[in-house]
Design a protein around this motif. Structure first.
Motif, PDB file in Angstrom:
ATOM      1  N   ASP A  92       0.829  -1.203   0.000  1.00 46.87           N
ATOM      2  CA  ASP A  92       0.000   0.000   0.000  1.00 46.87           C
ATOM      3  C   ASP A  92       0.866   1.257   0.000  1.00 46.87           C
ATOM      4  OD1 ASP A  92      -2.190  -1.609   0.099  1.00 46.87           O
ATOM      5  OD2 ASP A  92      -2.791  -1.060   2.139  1.00 46.87           O
ATOM      6  N   GLU A  93       0.456   2.223  -0.796  1.00 49.79           N
ATOM      7  CA  GLU A  93       1.134   3.513  -0.806  1.00 49.79           C
ATOM      8  C   GLU A  93       0.887   4.238   0.526  1.00 49.79           C
ATOM      9  OE1 GLU A  93       0.451   2.099  -4.837  1.00 49.79           O
ATOM     10  OE2 GLU A  93      -0.893   2.403  -3.122  1.00 49.79           O
ATOM     11  N   LYS A  94       1.809   5.077   0.922  1.00 51.26           N
ATOM     12  CA  LYS A  94       1.700   5.788   2.197  1.00 51.26           C
ATOM     13  C   LYS A  94       0.420   6.611   2.266  1.00 51.26           C
ATOM     14  CE  LYS A  94       4.164   9.114   5.139  1.00 51.26           C
ATOM     15  NZ  LYS A  94       5.396   9.937   5.290  1.00 51.26           N
ATOM     16  N   HIS A  95       0.035   7.187   1.127  1.00 51.48           N
ATOM     17  CA  HIS A  95      -1.118   8.085   1.120  1.00 51.48           C
ATOM     18  C   HIS A  95      -2.304   7.479   0.368  1.00 51.48           C
ATOM     19  CE1 HIS A  95       1.405  11.113   2.947  1.00 51.48           C
ATOM     20  NE2 HIS A  95       2.297  10.953   1.990  1.00 51.48           N
ATOM     21  N   ARG A  97      -5.858   6.351  -0.206  1.00 49.25           N
ATOM     22  CA  ARG A  97      -7.097   6.862   0.396  1.00 49.25           C
ATOM     23  C   ARG A  97      -8.312   5.984   0.106  1.00 49.25           C
ATOM     24  NH1 ARG A  97      -4.136   9.739   3.755  1.00 49.25           N
ATOM     25  NH2 ARG A  97      -3.163  11.592   2.840  1.00 49.25           N
ATOM     26  N   VAL A 112      -4.730   7.661  -4.574  1.00 45.64           N
ATOM     27  CA  VAL A 112      -3.650   8.050  -3.671  1.00 45.64           C
ATOM     28  C   VAL A 112      -3.542   9.569  -3.711  1.00 45.64           C
ATOM     29  CG1 VAL A 112      -1.163   7.854  -3.226  1.00 45.64           C
ATOM     30  CG2 VAL A 112      -2.440   5.880  -4.105  1.00 45.64           C
ATOM     31  N   GLN A 114      -1.630  12.665  -1.378  1.00 43.69           N
ATOM     32  CA  GLN A 114      -0.856  13.107  -0.220  1.00 43.69           C
ATOM     33  C   GLN A 114      -1.555  14.232   0.536  1.00 43.69           C
ATOM     34  OE1 GLN A 114       3.102  14.418  -1.152  1.00 43.69           O
ATOM     35  NE2 GLN A 114       3.589  14.985   0.938  1.00 43.69           N
TER      36      GLN A 114
END
Length: 216
Positions: A92-95, A97, A112, A114
């Motif tokens: 999963d990407e950090k951001h 959603r 995604v 940020q």
């Protein structure tokens, strides 16, 4: 912020990778990412489950995925939003959603973002001047990449405005898809001052300004 050419690249990618697929599950990981969907995140997820994506559309900087019953997932990328097609086992990407999974077990669609200025929502499709658009996008003008875009009408509308030329270029009800970057690029190419009154533009100047907006 992504502008017209960048958003069109995203639309083409979505059309190639998610059109014709059926959603089986939706995971909303950040409530702000679906804040424009007024019934809330549970409704957003429940109403998408079992629905098929039949087309990817765009007008200006707005994207949408047309569904199989006169609704669409409308997306605005904001400053940092991305629509990523990723293998289900990808980290999963950090951001990350919002996540959409499909019944074919293939790559999932991830929203995604940020800064979370963008977002997703469900909207009804409406007919406007022969085009099927999500209702929140219905007021937005055609953009220069639209086959039905009328340059002469856009030039006339630009010259009727009583404002500075850059402000007019950013008016999405006049010509959509142009943001700060490409407005400045167009002004530089045509050697026009950003504050020049639009009603003082000659027809050739207005035409040159609109044609200078990058569209690919």
């Amino acid at each position: 912020m992504p502008e017209l050419p960048e958003v069109e690249v995203v639309r083409r990618g979505l059309d190639a990778h998610v059109t014709g697929r059926r959603v089986t599950a939706v995971e909303v990981l950040n409530l702000r990412a679906v804040r424009r969907h007024e019934p809330g995140p549970v409704d957003f997820a429940d109403r998408l489950a079992g629905r098929s994506i039949v087309a990817a559309g765009r007008r200006g900087k707005y994207l949408w995925l047309e569904l199989d019953d006169s609704e669409a997932i409308i997306a605005h990328l904001g400053m940092s939003g991305q629509m990523l097609v990723q293998p289900e086992d990808a980290v999963d990407e950090k951001h990350l959603r919002v996540r959409l999974r499909f019944d074919d077990g293939g790559p999932e669609l991830r929203f995604v973002d940020q800064r979370t200025f963008g977002g997703l929502a469900l909207a009804d499709l409406v007919e406007v001047d022969g085009a099927s658009l999500p209702a929140p996008v219905a007021h937005i003008a055609r953009d220069p990449m639209d086959p039905a875009f009328d340059p002469d009408a856009a030039v006339a509308a630009l010259r009727r405005k009583r404002t500075g030329v850059k402000r007019a270029l950013l008016d999405q009800t006049l010509v959509s898809g142009v943001g700060n970057i490409y407005a400045d690029e167009s002004l530089w190419r045509t050697k026009l001052h950003w504050a020049r009154p639009t009603d003082k533009l000659t027809r050739p100047q207005a035409a040159a300004l609109l044609s200078a907006a990058p569209t690919s």
